[in-house]
Design a protein around this motif. Structure first.
Motif: not given
Length: 83
Positions: A64-80
């Protein structure tokens, strides 16, 4: 980066191959793609693998494959989302 890890399923220890690759988009690190592949049950030979790290999130058999995003990327996505 490729490494091996041990997990525990029901009454058996299991051996896994874990391959981690960074994901860059337009030169920016977005996160890590992690491919987990079950190798075999090692309950009777677990003492031969005591140098490996234990990862209890690895369950079942197969791949199985999973994706872990960086904290900076997650914060940017949540801001948008909130705009």
């Amino acid at each position: 980066m490729e490494e091996q890890k041990i997990s525990f399923n029901n009454n058996n220890f299991t051996l896994w191959k874990v391959n981690t690759k960074p994901l860059f988009i337009k030169g920016q690190l977005k996160g890590f793609k992690i491919k987990n592949t079950f190798i075999k049950e090692i309950t009777n030979e677990v003492e031969n693998y005591n140098y490996l790290s234990l990862d209890l999130t690895l369950k079942g058999k197969g791949t199985f494959t999973e994706f872990i995003e960086t904290r900076a990327q997650r914060e940017k996505r949540e801001q948008t989302k909130t705009l």
